[in-house]
Design an enzyme around this catalytic site. Structure first.
Site, PDB file in Angstrom:
ATOM      1  N   LYS A   1      21.358  -7.167  -8.924  1.00 51.78           N
ATOM      2  CA  LYS A   1      22.573  -7.695  -9.547  1.00 51.78           C
ATOM      3  C   LYS A   1      23.830  -7.208  -8.827  1.00 51.78           C
ATOM      4  CE  LYS A   1      25.502  -9.685 -12.174  1.00 51.78           C
ATOM      5  NZ  LYS A   1      25.727  -9.483 -13.610  1.00 51.78           N
TER       6      LYS A   1
ATOM      7  N   LYS B   1      35.321  -3.232 -11.698  1.00 57.47           N
ATOM      8  CA  LYS B   1      34.160  -2.422 -12.086  1.00 57.47           C
ATOM      9  C   LYS B   1      32.950  -2.696 -11.197  1.00 57.47           C
ATOM     10  CE  LYS B   1      31.513  -3.866 -15.507  1.00 57.47           C
ATOM     11  NZ  LYS B   1      30.102  -3.966 -15.022  1.00 57.47           N
TER      12      LYS B   1
ATOM     13  N   THR C   1      25.915  -5.231 -16.133  1.00 57.70           N
ATOM     14  CA  THR C   1      25.905  -4.771 -14.743  1.00 57.70           C
ATOM     15  C   THR C   1      26.245  -3.290 -14.745  1.00 57.70           C
ATOM     16  OG1 THR C   1      26.641  -6.944 -13.996  1.00 57.70           O
ATOM     17  CG2 THR C   1      26.893  -5.109 -12.455  1.00 57.70           C
TER      18      THR C   1
END
Length: 305
Positions: free
Chosen positions: A185, A253, A109
């Site tokens: 995503k 993150k 990702t």
């Protein structure tokens, strides 16, 4: 070489694939590819992990370059863009060993703009690139039922589409160049992070109010308030097991990437912002490496199972 021999060599080449990063998802991908007939070359920075994979077949490699030298398709399943960059261009990196016409499949990702730039950088070397973030968790990766959100040039799909199909239950082709896969995503991660945070908040309120947590879980998972994340992650809380399948810092993150993407176009994300702050609070409180369900530990005045 005879025509039959050439066809055999071509088939053997097509049935080789490399996997770099044997974490919860990467190990499942490697096992699925092996089960589907591929000779799988693997590499992991942790000592002994790649060697353990070879006990049931497969080839352990010391560096990403060794994987790349042996395989026309290299699947990278590491944590973030920085690690991906190291896999490709660090010491013993894959990029220098990849032949023109080979394919790099990026499953992390990352910032969509970073993925677009990587496609161009590898393209200068004649290397195909597939922007291919994944979802579904470790169990679905191991069973071959995970989801791939991919975007790539047609030539990349022609070269490595069979590997994608062999390693996943659902392969979505979302665009003819990199970027769209990573955008989808991070939107998925927006929902996943918000759902985990909301699930933790709901369970925490139940505990605070003295509701039996097992009964609450049973009712919610059979009611309209349920989500996949509530059902999956609150089971970890009830078991008191915070072994990280996906850690708190992963959502620090990933939700950070979500907010960065939205900030560039001045798009408001109030729920994602709140969830991000919750994971940040959990991380700084000492739960960074625990399962992401440990975000429930930020709530005061409750006794966890």
């Amino acid at each position: 070489m005879s025509g039959q021999g050439e066809r055999l060599m071509e088939r053997r080449q097509k049935m080789q694939a490399g996997v770099i990063g044997l974490g919860a998802m990467g190990a499942g991908i490697a096992a699925t590819l092996r089960r589907n007939g591929y000779e799988v070359h693997v590499c992991d920075v942790r000592p002994g992990v790649a060697a353990a994979f070879t006990k049931e077949g497969g080839v352990a490699c010391a560096t990403p370059a060794e994987v790349a030298a042996a395989c026309p398709v290299v699947v990278s399943v590491v944590v973030n863009a920085q690690q991906t960059d190291s896999v490709l261009f660090g010491e013993g990196g894959a990029a220098a060993a990849m032949q023109p016409g080979s394919t790099f499949v990026m499953c992390s990702t990352v910032d969509p703009n970073w993925s677009v730039a990587l496609e161009a950088k590898l393209g200068e070397r004649g290397i195909h690139y597939i922007d291919a973030p994944i979802s579904g968790g470790a169990a679905k990766a191991a069973s071959g039922q995970m989801t791939v959100m991919s975007a790539a040039k047609p030539a990349a799909y022609a070269a490595a589409g069979a590997v994608l199909d062999a390693m996943a239950g659902k392969v979505y082709r979302l665009g003819d160049s990199a970027g769209a896969g990573s955008k989808v995503k991070i939107i998925n991660q927006l929902l996943a992070g918000v759902h985990i945070a909301a699930a933790a908040e709901a369970m925490a309120l139940g505990l605070r109010e003295g509701v039996d947590p097992q009964a609450l879980y049973e009712v919610i998972t059979h009611s309209a308030g349920n989500s996949w994340m509530f059902e999956n992650r609150m089971a970890h809380v009830l078991a008191g097991d915070y072994t990280p399948l996906s850690a708190v810092d992963i959502f620090v993150k990933d939700l950070g990437l979500v907010l960065d993407t939205a900030r560039a176009s001045k798009f408001p994300l109030p729920l994602a912002s709140t969830a991000h702050q919750m994971f940040m609070q959990a991380s700084t409180a000492g739960y960074a490496k625990e399962d992401d369900s440990a975000v429930i530990k930020i709530f005061p005045g409750i006794t966890l199972p």
